[in-house]
Design a protein around this motif. Structure first.
Motif, PDB file in Angstrom:
ATOM      1  N   HIS A 190      36.208  43.820  29.130  1.00  0.00           N
ATOM      2  CA  HIS A 190      36.560  43.660  30.546  1.00  0.00           C
ATOM      3  C   HIS A 190      36.391  44.982  31.289  1.00  0.00           C
ATOM      4  O   HIS A 190      35.837  45.029  32.386  1.00  0.00           O
ATOM      5  N   ARG A 191      36.848  46.059  30.650  1.00  0.00           N
ATOM      6  CA  ARG A 191      36.741  47.367  31.284  1.00  0.00           C
ATOM      7  C   ARG A 191      35.280  47.712  31.566  1.00  0.00           C
ATOM      8  O   ARG A 191      34.912  48.181  32.619  1.00  0.00           O
TER       9      ARG A 191
ATOM     10  N   HIS B  62      38.304  42.779  40.696  1.00  0.00           N
ATOM     11  CA  HIS B  62      38.698  43.574  41.854  1.00  0.00           C
ATOM     12  C   HIS B  62      39.922  44.433  41.566  1.00  0.00           C
ATOM     13  O   HIS B  62      40.763  44.073  40.742  1.00  0.00           O
ATOM     14  N   THR B  63      40.047  45.545  42.286  1.00  0.00           N
ATOM     15  CA  THR B  63      41.277  46.314  42.229  1.00  0.00           C
ATOM     16  C   THR B  63      42.335  45.551  43.029  1.00  0.00           C
ATOM     17  O   THR B  63      42.006  44.713  43.857  1.00  0.00           O
ATOM     18  N   TYR B  64      43.602  45.876  42.774  1.00  0.00           N
ATOM     19  CA  TYR B  64      44.635  45.150  43.525  1.00  0.00           C
ATOM     20  C   TYR B  64      44.536  45.453  45.018  1.00  0.00           C
ATOM     21  O   TYR B  64      44.901  44.630  45.846  1.00  0.00           O
ATOM     22  N   ARG B  65      44.018  46.644  45.354  1.00  0.00           N
ATOM     23  CA  ARG B  65      43.828  46.951  46.779  1.00  0.00           C
ATOM     24  C   ARG B  65      42.773  46.035  47.391  1.00  0.00           C
ATOM     25  O   ARG B  65      42.912  45.559  48.511  1.00  0.00           O
TER      26      ARG B  65
ATOM     27  N   LEU C 202      43.643  35.081  28.768  1.00  0.00           N
ATOM     28  CA  LEU C 202      42.892  34.674  29.964  1.00  0.00           C
ATOM     29  C   LEU C 202      41.397  34.710  29.666  1.00  0.00           C
ATOM     30  O   LEU C 202      40.650  33.806  30.038  1.00  0.00           O
TER      31      LEU C 202
ATOM     32  N   ALA D 268      48.746  45.730  36.628  1.00  0.00           N
ATOM     33  CA  ALA D 268      47.445  45.908  37.290  1.00  0.00           C
ATOM     34  C   ALA D 268      46.506  46.715  36.388  1.00  0.00           C
ATOM     35  O   ALA D 268      45.311  46.428  36.310  1.00  0.00           O
TER      36      ALA D 268
ATOM     37  N   ARG E  43      44.071  54.816  38.092  1.00  0.00           N
ATOM     38  CA  ARG E  43      43.840  54.564  36.675  1.00  0.00           C
ATOM     39  C   ARG E  43      44.053  55.861  35.891  1.00  0.00           C
ATOM     40  O   ARG E  43      44.725  55.893  34.881  1.00  0.00           O
TER      41      ARG E  43
ATOM     42  N   LEU F 143      44.856  44.645  33.748  1.00  0.00           N
ATOM     43  CA  LEU F 143      43.784  43.787  34.276  1.00  0.00           C
ATOM     44  C   LEU F 143      42.626  44.625  34.820  1.00  0.00           C
ATOM     45  O   LEU F 143      41.730  44.101  35.480  1.00  0.00           O
ATOM     46  N   ASP F 144      42.642  45.945  34.577  1.00  0.00           N
ATOM     47  CA  ASP F 144      41.633  46.853  35.137  1.00  0.00           C
ATOM     48  C   ASP F 144      41.582  46.733  36.653  1.00  0.00           C
ATOM     49  O   ASP F 144      40.506  46.774  37.253  1.00  0.00           O
ATOM     50  N   ALA F 145      42.745  46.599  37.270  1.00  0.00           N
ATOM     51  CA  ALA F 145      42.786  46.390  38.717  1.00  0.00           C
ATOM     52  C   ALA F 145      43.292  47.625  39.466  1.00  0.00           C
ATOM     53  O   ALA F 145      43.754  47.514  40.598  1.00  0.00           O
ATOM     54  N   LEU F 146      43.219  48.777  38.802  1.00  0.00           N
ATOM     55  CA  LEU F 146      43.559  50.020  39.502  1.00  0.00           C
ATOM     56  C   LEU F 146      42.270  50.708  39.918  1.00  0.00           C
ATOM     57  O   LEU F 146      41.262  50.601  39.219  1.00  0.00           O
ATOM     58  N   ASP F 147      42.325  51.418  41.041  1.00  0.00           N
ATOM     59  CA  ASP F 147      41.129  52.193  41.375  1.00  0.00           C
ATOM     60  C   ASP F 147      41.123  53.456  40.514  1.00  0.00           C
ATOM     61  O   ASP F 147      42.073  53.758  39.804  1.00  0.00           O
TER      62      ASP F 147
ATOM     63  N   ARG G 125      31.863  47.864  39.628  1.00  0.00           N
ATOM     64  CA  ARG G 125      32.338  48.835  40.624  1.00  0.00           C
ATOM     65  C   ARG G 125      31.315  49.926  40.885  1.00  0.00           C
ATOM     66  O   ARG G 125      31.169  50.401  41.995  1.00  0.00           O
TER      67      ARG G 125
ATOM     68  N   VAL H 243      33.902  45.564  34.428  1.00  0.00           N
ATOM     69  CA  VAL H 243      34.460  45.974  35.713  1.00  0.00           C
ATOM     70  C   VAL H 243      33.861  47.313  36.165  1.00  0.00           C
ATOM     71  O   VAL H 243      33.517  47.492  37.324  1.00  0.00           O
ATOM     72  N   ASP H 244      33.718  48.231  35.214  1.00  0.00           N
ATOM     73  CA  ASP H 244      33.136  49.519  35.577  1.00  0.00           C
ATOM     74  C   ASP H 244      31.714  49.338  36.106  1.00  0.00           C
ATOM     75  O   ASP H 244      31.310  50.000  37.049  1.00  0.00           O
TER      76      ASP H 244
ATOM     77  N   ALA I 279      41.834  39.547  40.462  1.00  0.00           N
ATOM     78  CA  ALA I 279      41.849  40.833  39.771  1.00  0.00           C
ATOM     79  C   ALA I 279      41.082  40.730  38.457  1.00  0.00           C
ATOM     80  O   ALA I 279      40.153  41.497  38.205  1.00  0.00           O
ATOM     81  N   TYR I 280      41.429  39.761  37.631  1.00  0.00           N
ATOM     82  CA  TYR I 280      40.863  39.734  36.280  1.00  0.00           C
ATOM     83  C   TYR I 280      39.459  39.143  36.232  1.00  0.00           C
ATOM     84  O   TYR I 280      38.528  39.752  35.716  1.00  0.00           O
TER      85      TYR I 280
END
Lengths: 236, 202
Positions: B100-101, B167-170, A49, A11, A22, A14-18, B108, B104-105, B162-163
């Motif tokens: 990607h980071r 989104h976060t996994y939550r 990907l 996770a 993180r 994939l930058d999928a942690l809050d 968010r 995503v930042d 996610a990717y």
């Protein structure tokens, strides 16, 4: 807990942690061989990907970018190379003349830097270093908070003053490195106070620094830096 | 599949995922860029700009915003070039990570801004279907998309949301109405499967 953290590598890649997870994972994985291998592994996969989404950018982006980098300063290289360079130079400049700071100037500089921080009481051990006639002061630069080292060869001690440092993470601490001709020497392990400030005194053990650096390490300390260099200051 | 030595697998993936020559060329360009060589940086840009812009666009959706972020990403790469450590992974992987980071930042930060200002409309912006469609309309990128086909539908949805969804996994768990631990597991299993597949099929 550690087991939970291990399961966050995918996770994370994939930058999928809050935000809080993180941070927690980033404090953990550099020192965990399994997690760091998994992170690079999954990042390679993520890059593939990304390749499925390639899209050419507008043509004028490159011109604007090239103009911008022309006026953008690059960051200093990371510690290992840096240590070699610094150690090399230290050897060459062995009998280097030390710049002496006047006691008054040192006090002014330190007090000025402290700002809102609590100033040491007079007669405090810290003060002996801060006002020593040969006190040198060096701001450390980097991405994590503010830090400054003041040291005195005659006192054979240093004081680290820092603010805005984040929590180093569970089981982690910051480590201050005195870098001399022999490479980095672990000088002090510390965790910031709840408000992110640090004010500690350290022994120089007769060493003469060419640079100071701070890394994030396991809270048991490391013999050599294992984490990325967070703050560094090189003596001119 | 062996899980004993992920590092050796990584090397296998890295080596097979792209021609060694391309990886080497990019590494050489980045190294020169790290010494302040702007021409080398320009060549590096030519080699990876579609990768950067593409993934940023995928996440943020808005082309003008994607362009702005892509520029920031490249400035960041220029700035950090002296610190690139080849032992940690390929140039493409590093650059894709930075891009990607950053995307995503941005998403968010705007999301949390919206959340603060719009308590009523706390809906996540992207739903599963639209992300899948976006992914599916690029079926020409055969290699990776074929690889995505090997995932179960659940794994694929989790990885894509996610990717590509940023989104976060939550959040993915909320979108799919599934337990967080389950989603975390699907992302992990999905990535392991992709890694192995992409590693052996080149």
């Amino acid at each position: 807990m550690t087991n939970d953290l291990h399961h966050l590598a995918a996770a994370y890649a994939l930058d999928a942690l809050d935000e809080s997870e993180r941070r927690e994972f980033e404090a953990h994985y550099p020192s965990c061989a399994i997690c760091s291998a998994e992170v690079s592994d999954y990042r390679e996969t993520a890059a593939l990907l990304a390749e499925s989404a390639t899209t050419s950018p507008p043509a004028d982006l490159k011109d604007r970018l090239m103009a911008e980098i022309g006026s953008t300063r690059q960051i200093a290289p990371i510690l290992p190379d840096r240590v070699v360079d610094l150690a090399e130079r230290k050897r060459r400049n062995a009998p280097r003349q030390r710049v002496l700071a006047l006691a008054a100037a040192a006090v002014v500089a330190v007090v000025g830097f402290l700002g809102g921080l609590q100033v040491a009481r007079s007669g405090d051990d810290l003060d002996d270093v801060l006002v020593a006639v040969d006190a040198e002061t060096l701001p450390l630069e980097g991405t994590a908070g503010n830090a400054r080292v003041v040291w005195s060869p005659s006192e054979d001690r240093a004081v680290l003053i820092a603010s805005d440092l984040s929590d180093p993470g569970t089981g982690r601490a910051y480590e201050l490195w005195l870098i001399d001709a022999g490479g980095p020497n672990a000088t002090g392990l510390f965790r910031p106070d709840a408000d992110g400030t640090v004010r500690i005194q350290l022994d120089l053990d007769g060493r003469s620094p060419a640079a100071w650096g701070i890394t994030n390490e396991p809270d048991t300390g490391s013999d050599q830096p294992t984490g990325e260099i967070l703050l560094i200051g090189e003596i001119a | 599949m062996d899980r004993v030595n992920p590092l050796s697998r990584l090397k296998a993936v890295g080596a097979r995922a792209e021609p060694a020559s391309e990886a080497d060329v990019l590494a050489g360009l980045l190294q020169r860029a790290g010494r302040g060589d702007q021409a080398a940086f320009g060549e590096l840009y030519d080699g990876v700009s579609a990768l950067v812009y593409g993934i940023v666009l995928k996440v943020v959706r808005d082309p003008s915003q994607a362009e702005e972020i892509a520029q920031e990403v490249f400035v960041e790469i220029w700035r950090l070039a002296p610190r690139y450590d080849a032992n940690r992974g390929s140039v493409k992987s590093w650059i894709a990570t930075v891009a990607h980071r950053r995307a995503v930042d941005r998403v968010r930060a705007e999301q949390s801004h919206r959340d603060r200002n719009d308590v009523v409309g706390r809906q996540l912006e992207r739903d599963h279907d639209s992300v899948s469609e976006l992914v599916l309309d690029r079926l020409d990128r055969t290699r990776v998309l074929n690889a995505l086909d090997i995932l179960t539908q659940d794994q694929r949805a989790a990885v894509e949301l996610a990717y590509f969804g940023g989104h976060t996994y939550r959040e993915v768990a909320a979108l799919l109405d599934t337990a967080e631990g389950t989603v975390k597991g699907r992302i992990r299993d999905g990535l392991i499967k992709l890694r192995d597949h992409l590693g052996v099929n080149q």
